[in-house]
Design an enzyme around this catalytic site. Structure first.
Site, PDB file in Angstrom:
ATOM      1  CE  LYS A  38       2.031  -0.099  -5.379  1.00 25.66           C
ATOM      2  NZ  LYS A  38       2.867   0.298  -4.239  1.00 25.66           N
ATOM      3  CE1 TYR A 264     -15.055 -29.888  -9.405  1.00 24.83           C
ATOM      4  CE2 TYR A 264     -14.391 -27.588  -9.201  1.00 24.83           C
ATOM      5  CZ  TYR A 264     -14.557 -28.739  -9.976  1.00 24.83           C
ATOM      6  OH  TYR A 264     -14.235 -28.710 -11.302  1.00 24.83           O
TER       7      TYR A 264
HETATM    8  C1  LIG Z   1       2.157   1.333  -3.478  1.00 20.32           C
HETATM    9  C2  LIG Z   1       2.892   2.496  -2.915  1.00 20.32           C
HETATM   10  C3  LIG Z   1       2.257   3.741  -2.736  1.00 20.32           C
HETATM   11  C4  LIG Z   1       0.765   3.950  -2.900  1.00 20.32           C
HETATM   12  O1  LIG Z   1       0.082   3.642  -1.709  1.00 20.32           O
HETATM   13  P1  LIG Z   1      -1.503   3.846  -1.565  1.00 20.32           P
HETATM   14  O2  LIG Z   1      -1.808   3.437  -0.177  1.00 20.32           O
HETATM   15  O3  LIG Z   1      -2.124   2.924  -2.577  1.00 20.32           O
HETATM   16  O4  LIG Z   1      -1.798   5.273  -1.866  1.00 20.32           O
HETATM   17  C5  LIG Z   1       3.040   4.822  -2.363  1.00 20.32           C
HETATM   18  N1  LIG Z   1       4.373   4.674  -2.140  1.00 20.32           N
HETATM   19  C6  LIG Z   1       5.005   3.477  -2.272  1.00 20.32           C
HETATM   20  C7  LIG Z   1       6.460   3.396  -1.991  1.00 20.32           C
HETATM   21  C8  LIG Z   1       4.290   2.354  -2.648  1.00 20.32           C
HETATM   22  O5  LIG Z   1       4.914   1.171  -2.741  1.00 20.32           O
END
Ligand SMILES: *Cc1c(COP(=O)(O)O)cnc(C)c1O
Length: 368
Positions: A38, A264
């Site tokens: 994702k 800045y």
């Molecule tokens: C993002 C996510 C993961 C992955 O988690 P990591 O700590 O990056 O391995 C797994 N399950 C769900 C439901 C998630 O939202």
């Protein structure tokens, strides 16, 4: 590694392969591996990452939203793809691209069945997500009878998996709570198994779950951050390799006389003659203002140089007084030799936020 000529995010597929094999070695050979890609594969490049992992044998992919799943399908991913947070308006597109929804409430369930049945779909694969204590998304266990009511009246969808998500697998002070979540999940799994005739996949562990609660791997694990080289604790980080290295070059050097200011709002004032270097990346690239004011370091020829003053939108300034360097020289912001987890910690945040916040403006290059 190629020498940078502009700001680039270098993505090392060999490091990805190393991390994948490391995580796989922690679980049983027949446990499935769902690669979480994702948010542009945690800020990198989801199609290149997913294709490489598919080639290495990853069984499943996960994304948060439907458009992310479509990008994978269009990029050649044929493995199953779970959409963790599908929105109702995209159900038809989800089905069109053969993406599997994670369904977390009765209203979402009936909406999904309605969409699928207007499309004359038969036994569309879905995952049911249960809330075991994260209190974010998920059915509660006592909704099972209502779920069954909806499901047993139709043949439009087929429950192929149940999942839950753990709140604190990386936190050793929360072992008791994590074990409570795992017990709740295992109770749900037992009920599900007694209520359905076909076998159903169970998955609950994320990266730190794989490391700290290996016994609960069930049929599949879901790993994100570990694949990209971060394990949420130093002894795991040592065994992983950062996939992403953010590099840039020195745009200009300045000699700042004692008492002059930089940037800045004049938030840095030199107390002695100082040499600064200006780098072409800033908060618009995902290096936020919290990284300024001398708290965070980048690496110039292996030596650490602090980011000084306010981070600008497109530029940052660093102090290179004691470092021999020229305009055009390469600077490592983080990655190999300077972990994103440590960079993030200087601003009290985590590798996840730093990586996924890298803007699409930064050029991605794949190295193999
Ligand atoms: C993002 C996510 C993961 C992955 O988690 P990591 O700590 O990056 O391995 C797994 N399950 C769900 C439901 C998630 O939202």
């Amino acid at each position: 590694m190629a020498k940078a000529e502009e700001t680039v995010l270098e993505i090392d597929l060999n490091a990805l392969g190393h991390n994948y094999n490391f995580l796989r070695s922690k679980i049983k050979p027949d446990t499935k591996f769902m690669a979480v890609v994702k948010a542009y594969a945690y800020g990198s490049e989801s199609v290149a990452i997913a294709n490489h992992l598919q080639g290495l044998g990853a069984d499943y992919f996960a994304v948060a939203y439907v458009n992310e799943g479509i990008a994978l399908r269009e990029g050649g991913i044929t493995a199953p793809i779970l959409v963790l947070h599908p929105q109702k308006i995209h159900f038809a597109t989800l089905i069109e691209h053969q993406l599997e929804p994670s369904i977390y409430s009765l209203s979402i369930l009936s909406d999904f069945i309605a969409t699928a049945s207007t499309l004359n779909i038969h036994e569309y694969p879905v995952h049911l997500k249960f809330n075991t204590g994260l209190n974010r998304l998920g059915f509660s266990a006592d909704e099972l009878p209502d779920i069954l009511n909806l499901i047993h009246q139709q043949k439009t969808i087929k429950v192929i998996a149940v999942l839950s998500h753990l709140a604190a697998t990386e936190d050793h002070e929360e072992k008791e709570f994590t074990n409570l979540q795992l017990t709740r999940f295992s109770d749900i799994c037992k009920q599900v198994d007694s209520l359905f005739e076909h076998s159903i996949l169970k998955h609950v562990l994320n990266t730190s779950g794989i490391i700290n609660y290996t016994h609960a791997q069930c049929d599949m694990v879901r790993s994100g951050i570990g694949l990209y080289g971060y394990g949420n604790e130093p002894y795991i980080d040592e065994q992983l390799q950062p996939v992403m290295t953010l590099k840039t070059i020195i745009a200009q050097k300045h000699i700042i006389r004692s008492g002059e200011s930089v940037g800045y709002n004049r938030k840095y004032t030199s107390e002695k003659d100082t040499v600064t270097a200006t780098l072409p990346l800033g908060h618009a690239d995902g290096i936020g203002r919290e990284y300024g004011h001398g708290k965070t370091y980048v690496s110039v020829h292996g030596q650490l140089a602090p980011i000084i003053g306010n981070v600008c939108m497109d530029m940052i300034m660093i102090d290179v007084t004691n470092i021999a360097c020229e305009e055009g020289d390469e600077v490592i912001i983080f990655g190999k030799s300077l972990p994103a987890s440590e960079f993030a910690e200087t601003a009290q945040t985590i590798s996840y936020e730093l990586l996924t916040g890298l803007s699409q403006r930064i050029k991605r290059t794949i190295v193999h």
